[in-house]
Design a protein around this motif. Structure first.
Motif, PDB file in Angstrom:
ATOM      1  N   VAL A  58       0.837  -1.204   0.000  1.00  0.00           N
ATOM      2  CA  VAL A  58       0.000   0.000   0.000  1.00  0.00           C
ATOM      3  C   VAL A  58       0.880   1.266   0.000  1.00  0.00           C
ATOM      4  CG1 VAL A  58      -0.206  -0.045   2.518  1.00  0.00           C
ATOM      5  CG2 VAL A  58      -1.959   1.124   1.167  1.00  0.00           C
ATOM      6  N   LEU A  59       0.399   2.282  -0.702  1.00  0.00           N
ATOM      7  CA  LEU A  59       1.122   3.552  -0.786  1.00  0.00           C
ATOM      8  C   LEU A  59       0.816   4.453   0.408  1.00  0.00           C
ATOM      9  CD1 LEU A  59       0.455   4.475  -4.539  1.00  0.00           C
ATOM     10  CD2 LEU A  59       2.473   3.359  -3.556  1.00  0.00           C
ATOM     11  N   ASP A  81      -4.882   6.536   3.890  1.00  0.00           N
ATOM     12  CA  ASP A  81      -6.141   6.971   4.506  1.00  0.00           C
ATOM     13  C   ASP A  81      -7.334   6.173   3.967  1.00  0.00           C
ATOM     14  OD1 ASP A  81      -5.826   8.149   2.018  1.00  0.00           O
ATOM     15  OD2 ASP A  81      -7.001   9.920   2.537  1.00  0.00           O
ATOM     16  N   VAL A  82      -7.200   5.620   2.776  1.00  0.00           N
ATOM     17  CA  VAL A  82      -8.280   4.822   2.190  1.00  0.00           C
ATOM     18  C   VAL A  82      -8.182   3.357   2.622  1.00  0.00           C
ATOM     19  CG1 VAL A  82      -9.380   4.058   0.032  1.00  0.00           C
ATOM     20  CG2 VAL A  82      -8.277   6.325   0.160  1.00  0.00           C
ATOM     21  N   TYR A  83      -6.960   2.796   2.587  1.00  0.00           N
ATOM     22  CA  TYR A  83      -6.787   1.355   2.783  1.00  0.00           C
ATOM     23  C   TYR A  83      -6.241   0.961   4.157  1.00  0.00           C
ATOM     24  CZ  TYR A  83      -7.416   1.192  -2.269  1.00  0.00           C
ATOM     25  OH  TYR A  83      -7.922   1.324  -3.531  1.00  0.00           O
ATOM     26  N   GLY A  84      -5.712   1.929   4.878  1.00  0.00           N
ATOM     27  CA  GLY A  84      -5.015   1.613   6.124  1.00  0.00           C
ATOM     28  C   GLY A  84      -5.841   0.795   7.095  1.00  0.00           C
ATOM     29  N   PHE A 101       0.510  -3.469   8.128  1.00  0.00           N
ATOM     30  CA  PHE A 101       1.218  -3.184   6.881  1.00  0.00           C
ATOM     31  C   PHE A 101       1.943  -1.843   7.014  1.00  0.00           C
ATOM     32  CE2 PHE A 101      -0.239  -6.204   3.531  1.00  0.00           C
ATOM     33  CZ  PHE A 101      -1.080  -6.971   4.314  1.00  0.00           C
ATOM     34  N   GLN A 102       3.125  -1.786   6.439  1.00  0.00           N
ATOM     35  CA  GLN A 102       3.899  -0.553   6.430  1.00  0.00           C
ATOM     36  C   GLN A 102       3.769   0.081   5.045  1.00  0.00           C
ATOM     37  OE1 GLN A 102       5.774   1.183   8.770  1.00  0.00           O
ATOM     38  NE2 GLN A 102       5.933   2.678   7.100  1.00  0.00           N
ATOM     39  N   PRO A 103       3.087   1.205   4.922  1.00  0.00           N
ATOM     40  CA  PRO A 103       2.987   1.826   3.599  1.00  0.00           C
ATOM     41  C   PRO A 103       4.333   2.361   3.125  1.00  0.00           C
ATOM     42  CG  PRO A 103       2.047   3.263   5.277  1.00  0.00           C
ATOM     43  CD  PRO A 103       2.386   1.971   5.971  1.00  0.00           C
ATOM     44  N   VAL A 104       4.480   2.448   1.814  1.00  0.00           N
ATOM     45  CA  VAL A 104       5.719   2.991   1.234  1.00  0.00           C
ATOM     46  C   VAL A 104       5.383   4.235   0.425  1.00  0.00           C
ATOM     47  CG1 VAL A 104       6.870   0.746   1.147  1.00  0.00           C
ATOM     48  CG2 VAL A 104       5.550   1.534  -0.837  1.00  0.00           C
TER      49      VAL A 104
END
Lengths: 202, 202
Positions: A158-159, A164-167, A173-176
């Motif tokens: 996830v970006l 804010d949408v998928y978190g 998960f650690q977004p990049v």
């Protein structure tokens, strides 16, 4: 400088890809066409063909779209499966199939999958299954492409820009940053690798 | 002793599976029904449902069928892709989806893929892509199954018993005896593993 067709340019993933394509002549497309040079619906071979006819010669296709439906497996309808398969899986396969008739010698295709096929979460079985199909497709079809044409797939987590949408559905998960995912697209378009799944995960 | 529904019982892969299921009450089914207890077409949810209704309570489903079309990627038609996706991919997903309403607590599903997703050969892009989808599906959906129900997939190389049919298109492959592949089905049905791709390769 290469001529690159970027599909889904206005989305988070398209914007991420764009950061890695700055040195190129990027022609943008999306389903709505909003803010883009062209419209394209990857679930329609006729629409894909029309896009390539309009653009003229190009060196690379970078696809960042593939619509997925999300539901628990036991509740997912036939229609939800079909929608996901026709977009994320068949749509991307068709992009390559049609694109082979138009792309320049030595060109490249870069498709999109997503980390949920190796890090499963609830509600994402159709996304995961079709990502697995595309990762496999790319690794296998690379051997069949003519005229030094290459193909890879970017499989990102996830970006940060979409957290804010998928978190909420992706605990642990650690977004990049999108710019890191942009490097993966750059490596596919400007490198010599082919048949690779380029994972971008933290 | 478990009640096991074996789909595709008369095929080479079905016969291989049968060698691993000898201790069980095996109820056989196939599309034609020839030599089997029941007929079933896994591309039809109604047909799958009718099978489970007729059989009554069971502990395991072992599927050994999934029809694939073979062609070079550039020549594969939309219809060939769709046929393969609807049988090898969606058909097997539907078996699980419908089967969950009928299978006993602690039961298991064992699906079939095939080695060509990790050892690609010409003409097999649709087989490989859908095998990749099923391998992924099984690894991810295992987390969602209720009532201690398990799921695995057997991913075999070519069988010695089928070498006369497939050998010519698979240079450099070492066929394995069906009885070895039967062990994989046995391990899935009688073990406690779930969410696994059980590769059988030489």
């Amino acid at each position: 400088m290469k001529t690159v067709i970027l599909i889904g340019a206005q989305g988070h993933m398209g914007q991420a890809a764009m950061t890695g394509l700055k040195k190129h002549n990027v022609i943008t497309a999306s389903r709505s066409g909003t803010g883009c040079d062209h419209t394209v619906d990857i679930t329609s071979k006729a629409s894909i063909k029309a896009l390539f006819e309009k653009v003229g010669p190009f060196d690379a296709v970078v696809n960042t779209v593939g619509y997925c439906e999300y539901a628990n497996f036991s509740e997912m309808t036939d229609e939800q499966w079909d929608t996901t398969i026709q977009s994320k899986m068949v749509g991307q396969i068709n992009l390559v199939n049609v694109g082979l008739n138009y792309i320049n010698n030595g060109g490249s295709f870069t498709l999109i999958s997503g980390i949920l096929n190796v890090k499963p979460i609830p509600m994402a079985i159709a996304d995961a299954t079709t990502s697995g199909a595309i990762d496999t497709f790319v690794q296998c079809v690379a051997h069949e492409l003519p005229r030094q044409i290459r193909i890879n797939v970017v499989n990102p987590t996830v970006l940060e820009e979409a957290w804010d949408v998928y978190g909420e559905m992706m605990p642990g998960f650690q977004p990049v940053p999108g710019a890191l995912v942009g490097k993966a697209f750059e490596r596919s378009v400007d490198g010599f690798i082919t048949g690779k799944v380029i994972f971008v995960d933290a």
